[in-house]
Design a protein around this motif. Structure first.
Motif, PDB file in Angstrom:
ATOM      1  N   GLU A 159       0.805  -1.321  -0.098  1.00 52.50           N
ATOM      2  CA  GLU A 159      -0.175  -0.046   0.095  1.00 52.50           C
ATOM      3  C   GLU A 159       0.838   1.374   0.001  1.00 52.50           C
ATOM      4  OE1 GLU A 159      -3.199  -0.100  -0.321  1.00 52.50           O
ATOM      5  OE2 GLU A 159      -2.984  -2.072  -0.741  1.00 52.50           O
ATOM      6  N   GLY A 160       0.118   2.315  -0.345  1.00 49.42           N
ATOM      7  CA  GLY A 160       0.762   3.657  -0.082  1.00 49.42           C
ATOM      8  C   GLY A 160       1.282   4.093  -1.584  1.00 49.42           C
ATOM      9  N   ARG A 161       1.229   3.314  -2.736  1.00 53.01           N
ATOM     10  CA  ARG A 161       1.517   3.792  -3.904  1.00 53.01           C
ATOM     11  C   ARG A 161       0.740   4.702  -4.907  1.00 53.01           C
ATOM     12  NH1 ARG A 161       3.459  -2.018  -6.370  1.00 53.01           N
ATOM     13  NH2 ARG A 161       1.306  -2.425  -5.314  1.00 53.01           N
ATOM     14  N   ARG A 162      -0.464   4.196  -4.405  1.00 54.37           N
ATOM     15  CA  ARG A 162      -1.553   5.190  -4.998  1.00 54.37           C
ATOM     16  C   ARG A 162      -1.383   5.585  -6.569  1.00 54.37           C
ATOM     17  NH1 ARG A 162      -5.148   7.092  -1.531  1.00 54.37           N
ATOM     18  NH2 ARG A 162      -5.608   9.171  -2.603  1.00 54.37           N
ATOM     19  N   ARG A 163      -1.000   4.575  -7.135  1.00 51.00           N
ATOM     20  CA  ARG A 163      -0.685   4.998  -8.667  1.00 51.00           C
ATOM     21  C   ARG A 163      -1.903   4.946  -9.490  1.00 51.00           C
ATOM     22  NH1 ARG A 163       4.302   1.107  -9.188  1.00 51.00           N
ATOM     23  NH2 ARG A 163       2.692  -0.489  -8.715  1.00 51.00           N
ATOM     24  N   HIS A 164      -2.223   3.704 -10.164  1.00 49.88           N
ATOM     25  CA  HIS A 164      -3.654   3.687 -10.751  1.00 49.88           C
ATOM     26  C   HIS A 164      -4.001   2.415 -10.924  1.00 49.88           C
ATOM     27  CE1 HIS A 164      -0.453   3.046 -13.782  1.00 49.88           C
ATOM     28  NE2 HIS A 164      -1.291   2.046 -14.361  1.00 49.88           N
ATOM     29  N   VAL A 165      -5.020   1.776 -11.472  1.00 48.82           N
ATOM     30  CA  VAL A 165      -5.730   0.479 -11.710  1.00 48.82           C
ATOM     31  C   VAL A 165      -5.765   0.604 -12.871  1.00 48.82           C
ATOM     32  CG1 VAL A 165      -6.343   0.245  -9.137  1.00 48.82           C
ATOM     33  CG2 VAL A 165      -8.156   1.072 -10.819  1.00 48.82           C
ATOM     34  N   VAL A 166      -5.844  -0.765 -13.453  1.00 46.11           N
ATOM     35  CA  VAL A 166      -5.813  -1.238 -15.000  1.00 46.11           C
ATOM     36  C   VAL A 166      -7.007  -2.100 -15.183  1.00 46.11           C
ATOM     37  CG1 VAL A 166      -5.020  -1.948 -17.213  1.00 46.11           C
ATOM     38  CG2 VAL A 166      -3.693  -0.768 -15.681  1.00 46.11           C
ATOM     39  N   VAL A 167      -7.915  -1.763 -16.071  1.00 41.42           N
ATOM     40  CA  VAL A 167      -9.175  -2.928 -16.625  1.00 41.42           C
ATOM     41  C   VAL A 167      -8.947  -3.196 -18.243  1.00 41.42           C
ATOM     42  CG1 VAL A 167     -10.653  -1.191 -16.995  1.00 41.42           C
ATOM     43  CG2 VAL A 167     -11.596  -3.320 -16.721  1.00 41.42           C
ATOM     44  N   GLY A 168      -8.768  -4.536 -18.351  1.00 42.04           N
ATOM     45  CA  GLY A 168      -8.615  -4.899 -19.762  1.00 42.04           C
ATOM     46  C   GLY A 168     -10.028  -5.040 -20.440  1.00 42.04           C
ATOM     47  N   LEU A 169     -10.253  -4.620 -21.378  1.00 39.64           N
ATOM     48  CA  LEU A 169     -11.732  -4.572 -22.102  1.00 39.64           C
ATOM     49  C   LEU A 169     -11.769  -5.352 -23.315  1.00 39.64           C
ATOM     50  CD1 LEU A 169     -13.154  -1.010 -21.146  1.00 39.64           C
ATOM     51  CD2 LEU A 169     -13.552  -3.186 -20.036  1.00 39.64           C
ATOM     52  N   SER A 170     -12.727  -6.196 -23.707  1.00 40.47           N
ATOM     53  CA  SER A 170     -12.786  -6.930 -24.953  1.00 40.47           C
ATOM     54  C   SER A 170     -13.468  -6.278 -25.891  1.00 40.47           C
ATOM     55  CB  SER A 170     -13.055  -8.506 -24.726  1.00 40.47           C
ATOM     56  OG  SER A 170     -14.347  -8.466 -24.435  1.00 40.47           O
ATOM     57  N   LEU A 171     -14.818  -5.580 -25.359  1.00 37.03           N
ATOM     58  CA  LEU A 171     -15.637  -4.836 -26.270  1.00 37.03           C
ATOM     59  C   LEU A 171     -16.285  -5.678 -26.978  1.00 37.03           C
ATOM     60  CD1 LEU A 171     -13.529  -1.895 -27.734  1.00 37.03           C
ATOM     61  CD2 LEU A 171     -14.719  -2.198 -25.508  1.00 37.03           C
ATOM     62  N   HIS A 172     -16.380  -7.044 -26.767  1.00 32.46           N
ATOM     63  CA  HIS A 172     -17.414  -8.102 -27.303  1.00 32.46           C
ATOM     64  C   HIS A 172     -18.541  -8.396 -26.311  1.00 32.46           C
ATOM     65  CE1 HIS A 172     -15.001  -7.994 -30.817  1.00 32.46           C
ATOM     66  NE2 HIS A 172     -13.913  -8.569 -30.188  1.00 32.46           N
ATOM     67  N   GLY A 173     -19.530  -8.129 -26.399  1.00 34.27           N
ATOM     68  CA  GLY A 173     -20.598  -8.429 -25.504  1.00 34.27           C
ATOM     69  C   GLY A 173     -20.689  -7.535 -24.199  1.00 34.27           C
ATOM     70  N   PRO A 174     -21.665  -7.795 -23.299  1.00 32.28           N
ATOM     71  CA  PRO A 174     -22.067  -6.928 -22.059  1.00 32.28           C
ATOM     72  C   PRO A 174     -20.557  -7.092 -21.121  1.00 32.28           C
ATOM     73  CG  PRO A 174     -23.411  -8.818 -22.342  1.00 32.28           C
ATOM     74  CD  PRO A 174     -22.870  -8.639 -23.471  1.00 32.28           C
ATOM     75  N   GLN A 175     -20.161  -6.032 -20.386  1.00 30.87           N
ATOM     76  CA  GLN A 175     -19.289  -6.072 -19.427  1.00 30.87           C
ATOM     77  C   GLN A 175     -19.499  -5.453 -18.266  1.00 30.87           C
ATOM     78  OE1 GLN A 175     -15.170  -6.534 -21.358  1.00 30.87           O
ATOM     79  NE2 GLN A 175     -16.249  -5.531 -22.962  1.00 30.87           N
ATOM     80  N   ASP A 176     -20.992  -5.078 -17.845  1.00 26.65           N
ATOM     81  CA  ASP A 176     -21.256  -4.619 -16.842  1.00 26.65           C
ATOM     82  C   ASP A 176     -20.539  -4.805 -15.500  1.00 26.65           C
ATOM     83  OD1 ASP A 176     -22.551  -2.900 -18.629  1.00 26.65           O
ATOM     84  OD2 ASP A 176     -24.525  -3.664 -18.077  1.00 26.65           O
ATOM     85  N   ASN A 177     -20.666  -6.111 -15.188  1.00 23.08           N
ATOM     86  CA  ASN A 177     -19.982  -6.535 -13.994  1.00 23.08           C
ATOM     87  C   ASN A 177     -18.560  -5.962 -13.771  1.00 23.08           C
ATOM     88  OD1 ASN A 177     -22.214  -7.654 -13.633  1.00 23.08           O
ATOM     89  ND2 ASN A 177     -21.558  -9.869 -13.663  1.00 23.08           N
ATOM     90  N   LEU A 178     -17.928  -6.360 -14.880  1.00 23.18           N
ATOM     91  CA  LEU A 178     -16.354  -5.918 -14.909  1.00 23.18           C
ATOM     92  C   LEU A 178     -16.194  -4.586 -14.834  1.00 23.18           C
ATOM     93  CD1 LEU A 178     -13.493  -6.436 -15.260  1.00 23.18           C
ATOM     94  CD2 LEU A 178     -13.672  -6.655 -17.677  1.00 23.18           C
ATOM     95  N   LEU A 179     -16.924  -3.700 -15.761  1.00 26.87           N
ATOM     96  CA  LEU A 179     -16.580  -2.035 -15.490  1.00 26.87           C
ATOM     97  C   LEU A 179     -17.258  -1.530 -14.094  1.00 26.87           C
ATOM     98  CD1 LEU A 179     -17.889  -1.224 -19.018  1.00 26.87           C
ATOM     99  CD2 LEU A 179     -15.861  -0.865 -18.284  1.00 26.87           C
ATOM    100  N   GLU A 180     -18.297  -2.243 -13.562  1.00 25.36           N
ATOM    101  CA  GLU A 180     -18.746  -1.474 -12.094  1.00 25.36           C
ATOM    102  C   GLU A 180     -17.668  -1.960 -11.130  1.00 25.36           C
ATOM    103  OE1 GLU A 180     -22.662  -1.914  -9.163  1.00 25.36           O
ATOM    104  OE2 GLU A 180     -22.273  -3.604 -10.429  1.00 25.36           O
ATOM    105  N   PHE A 181     -17.030  -3.128 -11.220  1.00 26.59           N
ATOM    106  CA  PHE A 181     -15.883  -3.289 -10.372  1.00 26.59           C
ATOM    107  C   PHE A 181     -14.827  -2.536 -10.475  1.00 26.59           C
ATOM    108  CE2 PHE A 181     -12.298  -5.604  -8.875  1.00 26.59           C
ATOM    109  CZ  PHE A 181     -12.887  -6.279  -7.740  1.00 26.59           C
ATOM    110  N   ALA A 182     -14.530  -2.284 -11.657  1.00 29.62           N
ATOM    111  CA  ALA A 182     -13.329  -1.457 -11.910  1.00 29.62           C
ATOM    112  C   ALA A 182     -13.402   0.251 -11.579  1.00 29.62           C
ATOM    113  CB  ALA A 182     -12.919  -1.378 -13.624  1.00 29.62           C
TER     114      ALA A 182
END
Length: 283
Positions: A142-165
């Protein structure tokens, strides 16, 4: 579903590192933390059964020691001890089904080879109904506070992934780096050159903008950096996460009859990402 983050403990340094990460995440999300240890030979406690107490000694010790250490660092966090008389895989799947998030430690083969995932870990990731985070000892400082990354395929719904991200970025107060990898069409690239690459980039950009637009409106305080990479999706997300605090990737749910399946992006992330990896199931 209970308002808890669950971590699977097995007494290893990796599982203790996962417990520390899970405690931090539970505190950020204002959830309780559940420490789960599964052992098929766990004996039911009875008042007149010292033998059962002896048999259960190490199982209790694993959970109790972790509880003591985490409570010292997180005095306001609600911590629940959970000893389960079952095999690890069904116990973890049940825990995941009743949790907001499941966290598991994974053993690194070396600094490059990343995760060593046995059958239990693979099956848990592939079958869990809720997000599963994988991490090794030494990750997630902890303590780095940089950024988080989400990988997206853009094929089909990804609401669960985007909400979590987005929730993850919001609760950490860090930027979200949204990455999409796509290779130009091979046959067209052989004759189209730069035009084909440019067409691929423009098409992917329009699709990514459309996917992210409603989430930008829903989470206006989350700073989002989006990126298209003209390479394989697996390579794109692993490289993008090289300096991140967490990589989040989606796993498409499959009918039980097909058995557990993990796509190439999840496999690459789990084995090669240098940061904790969250695998989020979606339709």
């Amino acid at each position: 579903m209970e308002q808890v983050v669950t971590v699977g403990l097995d007494g290893s340094p990796e599982s203790l590192a996962a417990a520390h990460w899970a405690a931090d995440e539970a505190e950020r999300r204002e959830l309780a933390l559940r420490l789960t240890h599964a052992w098929i030979l766990l004996a039911p406690p009875t008042p007149d059964s010292p033998a059962a107490d002896d048999q259960n000694y190490w199982a209790k010790r694993i959970v109790h020691d972790a509880h003591t250490e985490l409570a010292r660092d997180h005095p306001k966090l609600t911590i629940i001890e959970d000893l389960v008389a079952d095999e690890a895989e069904p116990a973890l799947l049940d825990a995941a089904a009743h949790s907001r998030l499941l966290v598991l430690g994974s053993r690194g083969l070396d600094r490059v080879a990343s995760f060593f995932l046995g059958d239990t870990g693979l099956h848990t990731i592939a079958r869990a109904e809720r997000p599963v985070v994988l991490m090794r000892a030494g990750q997630g400082a902890e303590g780095r506070r940089r950024h988080v990354v989400v990988g997206l395929s853009l094929h089909g719904p990804q609401d669960n992934l985007l909400e979590f991200a987005y929730v993850t970025a919001f609760t950490r107060d860090v930027p979200l780096h949204a990455v999409h990898g796509r290779k130009p069409d091979g046959a067209r690239a052989a004759t189209g050159g730069d035009d084909t690459a440019r067409d691929t980039m423009e098409r992917a950009r329009r699709e990514l903008d459309e996917v992210l637009r409603p989430w930008r409106e829903k989470f206006p305080r989350v700073k989002v950096v989006d990126e298209i990479r003209l390479e394989s999706p697996a390579r794109a997300v692993v490289q993008a996460a090289a300096d991140s605090d967490l990589l989040m990737v989606g796993r498409r749910k499959h009918p039980p009859a097909l058995g557990p399946r993990l796509g190439p992006v999840v496999q690459a992330a789990a084995h090669h990402a240098g940061c904790p990896v969250a695998v989020v199931p979606h339709e």
